[in-house]
Design an enzyme around this catalytic site. Sequence first.
Site, PDB file in Angstrom:
ATOM      1  N   HIS A 103       0.809  -1.223   0.000  1.00  0.00           N
ATOM      2  CA  HIS A 103       0.000   0.000   0.000  1.00  0.00           C
ATOM      3  C   HIS A 103       0.840   1.269   0.000  1.00  0.00           C
ATOM      4  CE1 HIS A 103      -3.963  -1.917   0.578  1.00  0.00           C
ATOM      5  NE2 HIS A 103      -3.245  -2.870   1.151  1.00  0.00           N
ATOM      6  N   ASP A 312       3.601   9.373  -2.269  1.00  0.00           N
ATOM      7  CA  ASP A 312       2.469   8.667  -1.671  1.00  0.00           C
ATOM      8  C   ASP A 312       2.109   7.473  -2.541  1.00  0.00           C
ATOM      9  OD1 ASP A 312       0.607   8.259   0.287  1.00  0.00           O
ATOM     10  OD2 ASP A 312      -0.312  10.245   0.103  1.00  0.00           O
TER      11      ASP A 312
END
Length: 668
Positions: A103, A312
């Site tokens: 993730h 990110d």
Amino acid sequence: VKSELYSKYNAYPIFLTEEAMDKFYLGFCNRTIWPLFHYFPSFAVYEEEYWDNYKSVNETFCDSVMDIIKEDDIVWIHDYHLMLLPKLIREKMPDIKIGFFLHIPFPTFEIFRLLPKEWSADIIKGLLGSDLIGFHIYDYTQYFLRCVLRILGYEHNMGEIITNERIIKADTFPMGIDFNKYYNAAKSQEVEEEIRELKKTFPDVKIVLSIDRLDYSKGIINRLKGFELFLQKYPEWHKKIILAIVVVPSRIGVPHYDQMKHQIDEVIGKVNGKFGSLEWTPILYQYKNLQLNQLVALYRISDVALVTPLRDGMNLVAKEYIAASCDKTGVLILSDMAGASNELGEAIIINPNNVNDIAAALKQALEMPEHEQINRNKIMQTRLKRYDVIRWAEEFLKELNNIKELQNKFATKILSNKLAERLLNNFVDSNKRIIFLDYDGTLVPIVSKPELAVPNEEINMILKKICELPNTDVVLISGRAKNTLQTWFGNLNINFIAEHGAWLKHINNDWETIKPLKNDWKKQIIPILEIHTDRLPGSFIEEKEYSIVWHYRRSDPELASIRAKELADYLVNFTANIDIQVLRGSKVIELRNSGINKGNAAIQFLSKNEYDFILAIGDDWTDEDLFKNLPEKAYSIRVGLTQSYARFNFHNYIEVIQLLKRLINTGK
């Protein structure tokens, strides 16, 4: 606790000591992996104690999974905390379905290699215990595949990695959100009430929203400086705009986070002091967690969302903001360093390191006409609604099943114990047998230099005993030079095929060629190979009597791939009018006389006798000619999991040795 979690939430807890959590979670996960994978290498620490605890906690998870797992379960492992777990489970349950999803970003090789070699290799091996490894965006998938190549030497084909054990797939699955949850919440009565309360707080101004966890990867300081520059460059917006910034507490006690909290407080105080007045505070700041209704109300009331992480994995705040826009107004400013920017191209995409970019984007967003806002948001909402978190999960699990089916196709060709028993029975019942055995990669593992693959005592003993079996002809069929085979195995009662079929030797006979061969072409080729050897460190030339091999196994794998393709293309054109064939193999390019191959050489032996048992084992492309030329009834085995003309596959050379030992015991 365990009983309550299991009965109420169908969850199975794992209990860790405070010390283990400190060194595993705050230590290796958040002081080593998190900064490194987010491109803050100067923040990363490399403590052996942290690594030991990371391994220990992954083993604890494995033990707990073993307590409850069943044969037909799917194991889906999530995120960087458990990168060793897939391999640990695989070792205990080889056939279980295992998926892994990361993730956060997966970094480039240049960043990943900063980990100690043992750690980086173990992490890659750990992840390759999965059947399917998922990443948010294409770039992360490619970075991972490059690390696999550079660290373990496994190449891939369209994301499929073939190891000795099985096929593994690395692929891209951009994670969605529960779109309806945010869209419906935005229209709820509870959110309307929150909005009414917020409007009492906010004067009649444009609201720019910033919501993030406290983390150096989120770019909060740059965001504040970008807003400061906006106020400086566009004084006409003074008293007409407010930056509402919510920072959610995160990883309290980590020094870099404490330092960052202090910096944020400092910059906000500076901006408010510089531009604010009694009736206007440019930045409203809260350091707190928000409930869903509060969060969605802020999304709804904001004219602009400023989402500018420095790095990110995905960033779901950007997606949530778009989903919550039930009237389809509002403008998203999004960092190009967020994975979400690949899907939300209608947002204003900026470089988060450039404060001028941020200031200019704020001006563009605040002046954007409403109809343009609606058009952009409508496109993004359609995309987010179609590819939501459920679709993400379904596609991952579907691909996991697909890769398992592909593995099963190869598994049906694996020579199982049952098939091996049939082979042994046929061997015993036969009157005349012949066994073709390749050497490198078949009887011994592939090594970096050909001269290092000297047969050990076990190999010599196995070959000696097989050659002594009654009514059994053994042919060692290799790409090696005839002098090498003669030196290593000349004392055995064995037949030889050398240089992939250029030379033959029957027991008690001299070496011979299967057709008249020339080697005068070598003087034209060797200078070309020498030039390419100089251009690729680690490559070298192996000259045989009627062939030349250019090896590049020890070279940088990426540069080698480029140089090998260049050389192969050049040689194909250069030898177009010469009776020479150019063949690419496993980290080699070989040139030899046309019409010379193992298949044609094997026919010379098969034509001498009527064999009612034929066994051929090899590990690479040169053995395919052999497999193609064998009768249907022959037992042909390709070592390694790959498409082949062979009837069966073995995982590795160890299984070859085991079969030969069984043949010896059976054939006595």
